[in-house]
Write an enzyme that holds these catalytic residues in place. Structure first.
Site, mmCIF file in Angstrom:
data_model
loop_
_atom_site.group_PDB
_atom_site.id
_atom_site.type_symbol
_atom_site.label_atom_id
_atom_site.label_comp_id
_atom_site.label_asym_id
_atom_site.label_seq_id
_atom_site.Cartn_x
_atom_site.Cartn_y
_atom_site.Cartn_z
ATOM 1 N N SER A 22 0.837 -1.213 0.000
ATOM 2 C CA SER A 22 0.000 0.000 0.000
ATOM 3 C C SER A 22 0.870 1.261 0.000
ATOM 4 O O SER A 22 0.606 2.214 -0.744
ATOM 5 C CB SER A 22 -0.906 0.027 1.234
ATOM 6 O OG SER A 22 -1.945 -0.891 1.076
ATOM 7 N N ARG A 26 1.689 4.098 -3.442
ATOM 8 C CA ARG A 26 1.490 5.544 -3.269
ATOM 9 C C ARG A 26 2.801 6.298 -3.416
ATOM 10 O O ARG A 26 2.836 7.387 -4.001
ATOM 11 C CB ARG A 26 0.845 5.807 -1.909
ATOM 12 C CG ARG A 26 -0.622 5.343 -1.875
ATOM 13 C CD ARG A 26 -1.113 5.183 -0.461
ATOM 14 N NE ARG A 26 -2.546 4.923 -0.380
ATOM 15 C CZ ARG A 26 -3.119 3.728 -0.533
ATOM 16 N NH1 ARG A 26 -2.377 2.658 -0.807
ATOM 17 N NH2 ARG A 26 -4.431 3.592 -0.432
ATOM 18 N N ARG A 121 -13.773 -7.214 -10.718
ATOM 19 C CA ARG A 121 -13.984 -6.424 -9.485
ATOM 20 C C ARG A 121 -14.754 -5.130 -9.776
ATOM 21 O O ARG A 121 -14.653 -4.577 -10.870
ATOM 22 C CB ARG A 121 -12.626 -6.171 -8.815
ATOM 23 C CG ARG A 121 -12.003 -7.505 -8.391
ATOM 24 C CD ARG A 121 -10.690 -7.346 -7.708
ATOM 25 N NE ARG A 121 -10.814 -6.623 -6.449
ATOM 26 C CZ ARG A 121 -9.770 -6.269 -5.710
ATOM 27 N NH1 ARG A 121 -8.542 -6.569 -6.111
ATOM 28 N NH2 ARG A 121 -9.946 -5.623 -4.584
ATOM 29 N N SER A 165 -13.556 2.373 1.790
ATOM 30 C CA SER A 165 -12.521 1.880 0.889
ATOM 31 C C SER A 165 -11.417 2.913 0.728
ATOM 32 O O SER A 165 -11.653 4.022 0.275
ATOM 33 C CB SER A 165 -13.123 1.563 -0.486
ATOM 34 O OG SER A 165 -12.094 1.429 -1.451
ATOM 35 N N GLN A 167 -9.065 2.603 -1.325
ATOM 36 C CA GLN A 167 -8.774 2.742 -2.758
ATOM 37 C C GLN A 167 -9.675 3.795 -3.383
ATOM 38 O O GLN A 167 -9.215 4.621 -4.181
ATOM 39 C CB GLN A 167 -8.944 1.391 -3.462
ATOM 40 C CG GLN A 167 -7.892 0.375 -3.017
ATOM 41 C CD GLN A 167 -8.049 -0.977 -3.684
ATOM 42 O OE1 GLN A 167 -9.013 -1.218 -4.416
ATOM 43 N NE2 GLN A 167 -7.107 -1.862 -3.435
ATOM 44 N N ASP A 312 -7.529 -6.992 5.092
ATOM 45 C CA ASP A 312 -6.613 -7.923 4.422
ATOM 46 C C ASP A 312 -6.130 -9.042 5.350
ATOM 47 O O ASP A 312 -5.502 -9.999 4.890
ATOM 48 C CB ASP A 312 -5.409 -7.166 3.855
ATOM 49 C CG ASP A 312 -5.814 -6.293 2.669
ATOM 50 O OD1 ASP A 312 -6.886 -6.523 2.089
ATOM 51 O OD2 ASP A 312 -5.037 -5.373 2.329
ATOM 52 N N LYS A 339 -12.946 -9.041 -3.352
ATOM 53 C CA LYS A 339 -11.479 -8.945 -3.392
ATOM 54 C C LYS A 339 -10.977 -9.816 -4.553
ATOM 55 O O LYS A 339 -11.724 -10.138 -5.462
ATOM 56 C CB LYS A 339 -10.899 -9.373 -2.041
ATOM 57 C CG LYS A 339 -11.241 -8.397 -0.913
ATOM 58 C CD LYS A 339 -10.560 -7.059 -1.119
ATOM 59 C CE LYS A 339 -10.884 -6.069 -0.020
ATOM 60 N NZ LYS A 339 -10.409 -4.721 -0.321
ATOM 61 N N ARG A 385 -3.773 -14.075 -0.746
ATOM 62 C CA ARG A 385 -3.984 -14.190 0.706
ATOM 63 C C ARG A 385 -4.665 -15.513 1.080
ATOM 64 O O ARG A 385 -4.468 -16.024 2.179
ATOM 65 C CB ARG A 385 -4.774 -12.993 1.232
ATOM 66 C CG ARG A 385 -4.032 -11.680 1.000
ATOM 67 C CD ARG A 385 -4.551 -10.556 1.865
ATOM 68 N NE ARG A 385 -4.191 -9.262 1.301
ATOM 69 C CZ ARG A 385 -3.006 -8.682 1.405
ATOM 70 N NH1 ARG A 385 -2.033 -9.291 2.065
ATOM 71 N NH2 ARG A 385 -2.765 -7.508 0.851
HETATM 72 C C1 S3P Z 1 -5.700 -1.038 -0.227
HETATM 73 C C2 S3P Z 1 -6.956 -0.925 0.296
HETATM 74 C C3 S3P Z 1 -7.816 -2.070 0.625
HETATM 75 C C4 S3P Z 1 -7.029 -3.371 0.683
HETATM 76 C C5 S3P Z 1 -6.068 -3.505 -0.456
HETATM 77 C C6 S3P Z 1 -5.076 -2.351 -0.477
HETATM 78 C C7 S3P Z 1 -4.935 0.198 -0.493
HETATM 79 O O1 S3P Z 1 -8.821 -2.175 -0.369
HETATM 80 O O2 S3P Z 1 -7.895 -4.474 0.723
HETATM 81 O O3 S3P Z 1 -5.323 -4.735 -0.331
HETATM 82 O O4 S3P Z 1 -3.701 0.124 -0.638
HETATM 83 O O5 S3P Z 1 -5.568 1.257 -0.564
HETATM 84 P P1 S3P Z 1 -10.183 -1.311 -0.255
HETATM 85 O O6 S3P Z 1 -9.786 0.049 0.104
HETATM 86 O O7 S3P Z 1 -10.848 -1.376 -1.586
HETATM 87 O O8 S3P Z 1 -10.988 -2.010 0.804
#
Ligand code: S3P
Length: 426
Positions: A22, A26, A121, A165, A167, A312, A339, A385
Site C-alpha cells: 500500500s 502511493r 472487481r 474503501s 482505494q 486484508d 477482493k 492471501r
Molecule cells: C488497499 C486498500 C484495501 C485493501 C487492499 C489495499 C490500499 O482495499 O484491501 O489490499 O492500498 O488502498 P479497499 O480500500 O478497496 O478495501
C-alpha cells in the site's frame, strides 16, 4: 505451482517480510507526480507494486533501481505522456483505482485493464465520483477495462464514501490534485490513511465523520520515501507462530500504521503472545520489531468499525479462529466478496475441507474453533492471501495439506513459501 505442507512442531527464526505494498504504490505515484527526483528505499519486488511501476513507465515516467533504491524522475502534475497501449494493472486493484484518479484529468485518453480477477472487481465505485467531478469514464458492464476520456476539466466535489474503501478515497483525492477548487472526501468508517498521510493532508473529525480535503494544482515536492515491511504479510506469521506448538518468530521492521494494525489487537485479545520492540518512525510511518511465541487462542467477535482496518488480515484471522477454542464471529465483511476472489466463500470451502466447522454468512463467517484440522487439497482460487492462509493452516493440520495454485503468493509476498518452509524446517 502447488505446495505441500506437513505439521510443524516448531516455527523459528527471523522472517524476511516484503515491503508494504500500500505504501509502495502511493510512494511511486507521488514520486511520479513530483517536481524533481525522488528515491524510494525498499521498493517491493512483489507483482502488485511492480504493476504500478510498469504503468507509470508507460506514462513516460523514467526510473531506475540501484542497490535497493528506486530513483524516480518526477514529471510534475502536467508531465505524464499518453501510453501507447492499454495500461495493464495485472492483479492489482490499488494500481487500477489509484491510477484512475490520476488519469481522469489528463489531456489524453487512456484505458486501464488487468487480469481476469481484476476485470471482475467492481469499478462503479470509482466511476461515480470521477464522473461527478466531470471525468469521462466508460466501464465494461461495471468493470474494467476502464476508458478515461482525455481533455475533461475536473472540478472539486464533496464526496461521502458509500463503501469504506481506501482505494476509492485515494482515487478521489488523487483526482482532486487535477481538479479546480477543493475536493473533500468524507468517511464514516476510517480506512487506511496512507494517502492523506503521504500527501500531508489535514483531517477534520466532526460528528463521527472524517473529512479530508485536497486543493487542485497543489504541487508535490520530490523526497525520499522509505517503505516499511508489510503488516499484512506479517499477519500470516503472527498466526503461524501462535498456533504451531513451539518456537519463536521475529519479524523485523514491520509497519505499524494504526489504520492497519487492528488485527494485532484482535489476535492479542484472542490470547496471542506478541511483543513489540524498538518502536520507531521511518519516512512518516511508524514501525517496530515483532516477536511472537505460541499461545492458546480463544474465539472473538469482530465487526465494524474495525473491519476496514483489518480487511486484508481476515484470511489469517479465519485460520487462527479455526485453531482457537470457542466461537469466532466475523461480521460486516461483505467487502471480502469483491477482493481478488470471494474470500468468504474461499475460506469457508477450504477450512471445511480441512475439517473446521464454518458457517458462511452474507457478510462474514462464524467459525467454531478447536476441532483438530486434517490435511486435504485446497485451492488458492488465484488469490494470494487465500494461498498464504492455507499454507499456515497446513502447518497444524494432521497429515499432508496441498495448496494448489500457490504461486499467486508472489502478488504480495514472493518469498512466502521459502520463509514458511525455512521457519518450519519442512
Ligand atoms: C488497499 C486498500 C484495501 C485493501 C487492499 C489495499 C490500499 O482495499 O484491501 O489490499 O492500498 O488502498 P479497499 O480500500 O478497496 O478495501
Amino acid at each position: 505451482m502447488k505446495r505441500t505442507l506437513r505439521p510443524a512442531p516448531t516455527l523459528l527464526g527471523h522472517i524476511e517480510l516484503p515491503p508494504d505494498k500500500s505504501v509502495a504504490h502511493r510512494a511511486a505515484i507521488l514520486a511520479a507526480l513530483a517536481e524533481g527526483s525522488s528515491q524510494i528505499v525498499n521498493y517491493p519486488a512483489s507483482e502488485d507494486p511492480r504493476s504500478t511501476l510498469a504503468c507509470l513507465r508507460a506514462l513516460g515516467v523514467e526510473m531506475e533501481e540501484r542497490e535497493g533504491i528506486l530513483y524516480v524522475e518526477g514529471r510534475g502534475l502536467e508531465g505524464l505522456t499518453p501510453p501507447r497501449a492499454p495500461l495493464d494493472c495485472g492483479n492489482s486493484g490499488t494500481t487500477m483505482r489509484l491510477l484512475a484518479g490520476v488519469l481522469a484529468g489528463q489531456p489524453f485518453d487512456v484505458v486501464l485493464t488487468g487480469d481476469a480477477s481484476l476485470r471482475r472487481r467492481p469499478m462503479t465505485r470509482i466511476a461515480e465520483p470521477l464522473e461527478a467531478m466531470g471525468a469521462g469514464v466508460t466501464l465494461t458492464e461495471g468493470h474494467a477495462p476502464i476508458r478515461l476520456e482525455g481533455g475533461r476539466r475536473l472540478h472539486g466535489i464533496t464526496y461521502r464514501l458509500p463503501v469504506a474503501s481506501a482505494q476509492v478515497k485515494s482515487c478521489v483525492l488523487l483526482a482532486g490534485l487535477f481538479a479546480e477548487g477543493t475536493t473533500t472526501v468524507v468517511e464514516s468508517i476510517p480506512s487506511r490513511d496512507h494517502t492523506e498521510r503521504m500527501l500531508g493532508l489535514d483531517t477534520f473529525e466532526t460528528g463521527g465523520l472524517r473529512r479530508l480535503s485536497v486543493t487542485g494544482g497543489r504541487r508535490i515536492a520530490p523526497r525520499t520515501w522509505a517503505v516499511p515491511r508489510d503488516f499484512s504479510a506479517a499477519a500470516f506469521f503472527l498466526v503461524a507462530a501462535s498456533i504451531v506448538p513451539l518456537g519463536e518468530v521475529r519479524l523485523p521492521g514491520v509497519g505499524l500504521n494504526p489504520s492497519r494494525t487492528a488485527f494485532l489487537n484482535v489476535l492479542r485479545a484472542m490470547g496471542a503472545h506478541v511483543e513489540v520492540h524498538h518502536e520507531r518512525e521511518h519516512g512518516g510511518e511508524p514501525m517496530a520489531d515483532l516477536v511472537v511465541r505460541p499461545a492458546p487462542l480463544h474465539g472473538v467477535t469482530v465487526g465494524n468499525p474495525l473491519i476496514p482496518n483489518l480487511i486484508d488480515e481476515i484470511p489469517a484471522l479465519a485460520v487462527a479462529a479455526a485453531c482457537a477454542e470457542g466461537r469466532t464471529e466475523i461480521r460486516d465483511a461483505a467487502e471480502l466478496r469483491v477482493k481478488e476472489t470471494d474470500r468468504l466463500a474461499a475460506l469457508a470451502a477450504n477450512l471445511r475441507a480441512l475439517g473446521a466447522h464454518v458457517e458462511e454468512r452474507p457478510d462474514g463467517l462464524v467459525i467454531e474453533g478447536g476441532r483438530p484440522l486434517h490435511g486435504a487439497t485446497v485451492d488458492s482460487f488465484g488469490d494470494h492471501r487465500i494461498a498464504m492462509a492455507m499454507g499456515v493452516a497446513g502447518l497444524v493440520a494432521e497429515g499432508e495439506t496441498t495448496v494448489t495454485n500457490a504461486g499467486c503468493a508472489r502478488v504480495s509476498f514472493p518469498g512466502f513459501w521459502k520463509e514458511l518452509k525455512r521457519a518450519a524446517g519442512i
